[in-house]
Design an enzyme around this catalytic site. Sequence first.
Site, PDB file in Angstrom:
ATOM      1  N   LYS A  13       1.630   9.790  43.490  1.00  0.00           N
ATOM      2  CA  LYS A  13       1.794   8.465  43.688  1.00  0.00           C
ATOM      3  C   LYS A  13       3.276   7.954  43.621  1.00  0.00           C
ATOM      4  O   LYS A  13       4.020   7.206  44.517  1.00  0.00           O
ATOM      5  CB  LYS A  13       0.659   7.493  43.270  1.00  0.00           C
ATOM      6  CG  LYS A  13       0.945   7.332  41.960  1.00  0.00           C
ATOM      7  CD  LYS A  13      -0.227   5.919  41.519  1.00  0.00           C
ATOM      8  CE  LYS A  13      -0.034   5.803  39.837  1.00  0.00           C
ATOM      9  NZ  LYS A  13       0.831   6.270  38.980  1.00  0.00           N
ATOM     10  N   ARG A  84      -3.933  -1.980  38.030  1.00  0.00           N
ATOM     11  CA  ARG A  84      -4.615  -0.883  37.507  1.00  0.00           C
ATOM     12  C   ARG A  84      -5.829  -1.245  37.026  1.00  0.00           C
ATOM     13  O   ARG A  84      -6.769  -0.597  36.553  1.00  0.00           O
ATOM     14  CB  ARG A  84      -3.984  -0.326  36.217  1.00  0.00           C
ATOM     15  CG  ARG A  84      -3.320   0.989  36.511  1.00  0.00           C
ATOM     16  CD  ARG A  84      -2.801   1.404  35.038  1.00  0.00           C
ATOM     17  NE  ARG A  84      -2.467   2.661  34.720  1.00  0.00           N
ATOM     18  CZ  ARG A  84      -1.277   3.137  35.344  1.00  0.00           C
ATOM     19  NH1 ARG A  84      -0.374   2.377  35.897  1.00  0.00           N
ATOM     20  NH2 ARG A  84      -0.756   4.233  34.651  1.00  0.00           N
ATOM     21  N   ARG A 123       4.600  19.135  34.128  1.00  0.00           N
ATOM     22  CA  ARG A 123       5.452  18.064  34.825  1.00  0.00           C
ATOM     23  C   ARG A 123       6.536  17.753  33.558  1.00  0.00           C
ATOM     24  O   ARG A 123       6.505  17.732  32.369  1.00  0.00           O
ATOM     25  CB  ARG A 123       4.310  16.793  34.768  1.00  0.00           C
ATOM     26  CG  ARG A 123       5.049  15.469  35.110  1.00  0.00           C
ATOM     27  CD  ARG A 123       4.155  14.671  35.873  1.00  0.00           C
ATOM     28  NE  ARG A 123       3.934  13.466  35.446  1.00  0.00           N
ATOM     29  CZ  ARG A 123       3.351  12.435  36.031  1.00  0.00           C
ATOM     30  NH1 ARG A 123       3.316  12.267  37.442  1.00  0.00           N
ATOM     31  NH2 ARG A 123       3.461  11.369  35.443  1.00  0.00           N
ATOM     32  N   ARG A 156       6.986  14.018  29.050  1.00  0.00           N
ATOM     33  CA  ARG A 156       6.477  12.585  28.394  1.00  0.00           C
ATOM     34  C   ARG A 156       5.456  12.984  27.524  1.00  0.00           C
ATOM     35  O   ARG A 156       4.556  13.449  27.528  1.00  0.00           O
ATOM     36  CB  ARG A 156       6.151  11.755  29.308  1.00  0.00           C
ATOM     37  CG  ARG A 156       7.220  10.779  30.105  1.00  0.00           C
ATOM     38  CD  ARG A 156       6.796   9.876  31.261  1.00  0.00           C
ATOM     39  NE  ARG A 156       5.563   9.531  31.375  1.00  0.00           N
ATOM     40  CZ  ARG A 156       5.058   9.075  32.356  1.00  0.00           C
ATOM     41  NH1 ARG A 156       5.543   8.982  33.439  1.00  0.00           N
ATOM     42  NH2 ARG A 156       3.723   8.667  32.264  1.00  0.00           N
ATOM     43  N   ARG A 167      -5.991   9.248  30.282  1.00  0.00           N
ATOM     44  CA  ARG A 167      -5.501   8.283  31.497  1.00  0.00           C
ATOM     45  C   ARG A 167      -6.278   8.559  32.565  1.00  0.00           C
ATOM     46  O   ARG A 167      -6.625   7.636  33.302  1.00  0.00           O
ATOM     47  CB  ARG A 167      -4.010   8.734  31.729  1.00  0.00           C
ATOM     48  CG  ARG A 167      -3.049   8.343  30.433  1.00  0.00           C
ATOM     49  CD  ARG A 167      -1.796   8.950  30.538  1.00  0.00           C
ATOM     50  NE  ARG A 167      -1.008   8.587  31.900  1.00  0.00           N
ATOM     51  CZ  ARG A 167       0.114   9.266  32.409  1.00  0.00           C
ATOM     52  NH1 ARG A 167       0.341  10.503  31.804  1.00  0.00           N
ATOM     53  NH2 ARG A 167       0.569   8.766  33.463  1.00  0.00           N
TER      54      ARG A 167
HETATM   55  P1  AMP Z   1       2.448   5.355  34.449  1.00  0.00           P
HETATM   56  O1  AMP Z   1       3.898   5.841  34.469  1.00  0.00           O
HETATM   57  O2  AMP Z   1       2.350   4.669  35.538  1.00  0.00           O
HETATM   58  O3  AMP Z   1       1.310   6.515  34.607  1.00  0.00           O
HETATM   59  O4  AMP Z   1       2.286   4.475  33.324  1.00  0.00           O
HETATM   60  C1  AMP Z   1       2.205   4.948  31.996  1.00  0.00           C
HETATM   61  C2  AMP Z   1       1.424   3.806  31.082  1.00  0.00           C
HETATM   62  O5  AMP Z   1       2.204   2.504  31.261  1.00  0.00           O
HETATM   63  C3  AMP Z   1       0.174   3.863  31.350  1.00  0.00           C
HETATM   64  O6  AMP Z   1      -0.625   4.742  30.797  1.00  0.00           O
HETATM   65  C4  AMP Z   1      -0.103   2.434  30.500  1.00  0.00           C
HETATM   66  O7  AMP Z   1      -0.004   2.468  29.246  1.00  0.00           O
HETATM   67  C5  AMP Z   1       1.186   1.614  30.813  1.00  0.00           C
HETATM   68  N1  AMP Z   1       1.030   0.832  32.347  1.00  0.00           N
HETATM   69  C6  AMP Z   1       1.609   1.097  33.434  1.00  0.00           C
HETATM   70  N2  AMP Z   1       1.210   0.256  34.251  1.00  0.00           N
HETATM   71  C7  AMP Z   1       0.050  -0.566  33.852  1.00  0.00           C
HETATM   72  C8  AMP Z   1      -0.691  -1.485  34.314  1.00  0.00           C
HETATM   73  N3  AMP Z   1      -0.484  -1.782  35.503  1.00  0.00           N
HETATM   74  N4  AMP Z   1      -1.499  -2.230  33.248  1.00  0.00           N
HETATM   75  C9  AMP Z   1      -1.680  -1.669  31.969  1.00  0.00           C
HETATM   76  N5  AMP Z   1      -0.984  -0.580  31.556  1.00  0.00           N
HETATM   77  C10 AMP Z   1       0.076  -0.074  32.394  1.00  0.00           C
END
Ligand code: AMP
Length: 211
Positions: A13, A84, A123, A156, A167
């Site tokens: 995404k 989310r 990744r 990461r 996740r």
């Molecule tokens: P991502 O890079 O989108 O996978 O996000 C990494 C981490 O950021 C997630 O595992 C959450 O800890 C936090 N995070 C990102 N977006 C959100 C959101 N909309 N609501 C809550 N936590 C978020």
Amino acid sequence: MRLVVIGAPGAGKGTQAKLLAKRFNAPHVSTGDLLREHIEQDDAVGRRVRELMDAGSLVPDDIVIEQIQPFVESGSFIFDGFPRTIRQAELLDGMLAARGTPLDKVVYVMINDDVIINRMAGRQTCTNCGSIYNTESNPPRHGGVCDSCGGALVVREDDSPVVVRRRLDNYHNLTEPIIDHYRSMGLVFEISGLGDIGDITDAIAKELPKR
Ligand code: AMP
């Protein structure tokens, strides 16, 4: 363009959101990237979210809403990683309704968990520009170095297998119900995240309003 891109972590995404942002000249807004910037700056927000993010847990809504608010106000965004939860989706609905600026589309990038776990295993993310590579399917031209900006590539912390599982669980329990929420509003375009990256972008672009 006002777009939400939804998909499991590792579904592609983020890659699609970035390519669409370029094509439609709209800001790519990754809440994960914005939160990681705060962590890097070690500011108050960064200190509140660091542990939660490392553990693969969601961060509080008030923090996330603060990150996306300016983009809602600007009227143009491609959200990646937001909303989310149903609650976040409802908060966004309210903000957009108050401005009279509805979403154009919700793009749902679908992929099954086994593929995701394999993908996440290789990744790597650029520490400078956030570009994402995969040692198997999309390797950088020079090992450990970003093709776009020359930054260093790292795995990461939250891409480790145990955290990826958490996740994914969060995704299935909390994020997937959003798809039905948006389906009932007639906004969802579903596409498989398997296949050529450029072909997927083309297929999504065809569904979006021409501006
Ligand atoms: P991502 O890079 O989108 O996978 O996000 C990494 C981490 O950021 C997630 O595992 C959450 O800890 C936090 N995070 C990102 N977006 C959100 C959101 N909309 N609501 C809550 N936590 C978020």
